[in-house]
Design an enzyme around this catalytic site. Structure first.
Site, PDB file in Angstrom:
ATOM      1  N   LYS A 171       0.855  -1.191   0.000  1.00 11.24           N
ATOM      2  CA  LYS A 171       0.000   0.000   0.000  1.00 11.24           C
ATOM      3  C   LYS A 171       0.884   1.231   0.000  1.00 11.24           C
ATOM      4  CE  LYS A 171       0.854   1.210   4.518  1.00 11.24           C
ATOM      5  NZ  LYS A 171       1.610   2.407   4.941  1.00 11.24           N
TER       6      LYS A 171
ATOM      7  N   PRO B  87       9.915  -4.827   1.332  1.00 13.46           N
ATOM      8  CA  PRO B  87      10.940  -4.582   2.352  1.00 13.46           C
ATOM      9  C   PRO B  87      10.337  -4.346   3.723  1.00 13.46           C
ATOM     10  CG  PRO B  87      10.560  -2.593   1.068  1.00 13.46           C
ATOM     11  CD  PRO B  87       9.758  -3.683   0.407  1.00 13.46           C
TER      12      PRO B  87
ATOM     13  N   GLY C 221       9.576  -0.389   5.341  1.00 11.50           N
ATOM     14  CA  GLY C 221       9.517   0.417   4.131  1.00 11.50           C
ATOM     15  C   GLY C 221       8.328   1.360   4.069  1.00 11.50           C
TER      16      GLY C 221
ATOM     17  N   GLY D 291       3.632  -1.516   4.056  1.00 10.24           N
ATOM     18  CA  GLY D 291       2.667  -2.416   4.675  1.00 10.24           C
ATOM     19  C   GLY D 291       2.976  -3.886   4.640  1.00 10.24           C
TER      20      GLY D 291
ATOM     21  N   SER E  29       0.130  -6.396   5.746  1.00  9.00           N
ATOM     22  CA  SER E  29      -0.545  -7.049   4.627  1.00  9.00           C
ATOM     23  C   SER E  29      -0.449  -8.568   4.748  1.00  9.00           C
ATOM     24  CB  SER E  29       0.068  -6.576   3.308  1.00  9.00           C
ATOM     25  OG  SER E  29      -0.679  -7.053   2.208  1.00  9.00           O
TER      26      SER E  29
ATOM     27  N   ASP F  28      -2.550  -0.796  10.700  1.00 11.73           N
ATOM     28  CA  ASP F  28      -2.716  -0.862   9.246  1.00 11.73           C
ATOM     29  C   ASP F  28      -3.391  -2.148   8.776  1.00 11.73           C
ATOM     30  OD1 ASP F  28      -1.560   1.588   8.881  1.00 11.73           O
ATOM     31  OD2 ASP F  28       0.341   0.850   8.076  1.00 11.73           O
TER      32      ASP F  28
END
Length: 291
Positions: A19, A102, A105, A108, A112, A144
């Site tokens: 994302k 990564p 990063g 997400g 995720s 998230d």
């Protein structure tokens, strides 16, 4: 573990998309230490891939090691056990991960992966949990995770869990990956972080408003991120996603993004992916439901 090896072992293979935070405003700090945010999430047509296979003994086993992350601390394993407990399932799972995103990063990866695990095992174990239930479980794993569970581009408030689905244009993004791990805790603890941005309306965002309040702090603390942003900014307006480290710019086509990517130093990792309002995970799950 690569995709072909996962395909040979797994009963179910699902993507865990990246994302971007197209903007990120910090409105204030709450009594519990978390921050009130406003952010705009959009998915990318790029991500990790997870494979799942049933176990009858109730054990959860992630067969892929992730450097620096103990097995039982991995969000994938934690998500699987949380769902197993919630659904009172006697079944377990073997899980494999093809890691492409990564760590640290800001796109997400871990969140995720956790969401894909919740949705994937809900399907494989036939638990019948609702999206609302899975999003609530996901929130206990990370702020998230719910947006990945719901799978629709969204304007988010609160700590990121109050989601309003939104339809955005779907440009191509060039995402540059500075080789540094940014600490989210460190950024949100920085005394110089802006914490008093006035709330913004969705309409203002769609007219091009918004910025990333974390960006000045990250650029000051991490020269690798600052240098990457300066490089990409020579070609296109560039912004940090989340607390970084990744920076991105948008383009009308893959070819336009590729032309810029070719002009960046070979030593700077990057990828090109289209922004999507419905995540590739949810599009894949739709096909499974229709079968």
């Amino acid at each position: 573990m690569n995709a072909s090896a996962i395909a040979a072992a797994a009963e179910l293979i699902l993507p865990a998309p990246a994302k971007l935070n197209l903007m990120l405003h910090i409105l204030g700090r709450r009594a519990d230490g978390y921050h009130e945010l406003q952010t705009l999430f959009q998915f990318l047509e790029f991500g990790d891939e997870l494979g799942f296979a049933l176990r009858q003994d109730g054990q959860i086993h992630l067969h892929t090691t992730v450097d620096g992350v103990p097995h039982d601390s991995n969000l994938i394993v934690r998500a699987a056990r949380l769902l197993q407990q919630h659904g009172n399932s006697p079944l377990g799972a073997n899980i494999w991960l093809d890691k492409r995103l990564p760590m640290g990063g800001g796109i997400g990866g871990g969140s995720s992966d956790a969401a894909t695990t919740l949705l994937g095992l809900n399907h494989l174990w036939q638990l019948g949990c609702s999206e609302d239930q899975l999003a609530a479980l996901g929130l206990s794993l990370g702020a998230d995770v719910p947006v990945f569970v719901r799978g629709h581009a969204a304007f988010a408030e609160g700590v990121g869990e109050k989601l309003q689905p939104i339809t955005l244009s779907e440009p191509w993004f060039l995402v540059v990956i500075p080789q540094v791990l940014v600490s989210t805790v460190e950024i949100f603890s920085d005394p110089e972080l802006t914490r008093d941005t006035p709330p913004i309306k969705v309409r203002s965002l769609l007219e091009g408003g918004g910025r990333n309040d974390c960006q000045p702090v990250v650029l000051k603390r991490y020269p690798e991120v600052r240098n990457a942003l300066i490089l990409l900014s020579k070609f296109v307006p560039t912004r940090l996603t989340g607390t970084g480290a990744c920076v991105f710019g948008s383009f009308p086509s893959w070819d336009d993004a590729d032309k810029v990517a070719r002009q960046l130093p070979a030593s700077l990792p990057r990828f090109i992916a289209q922004g999507r309002n419905i995540s590739m995970l949810h599009r894949k799950l739709e096909t499974l439901v229709k079968k």
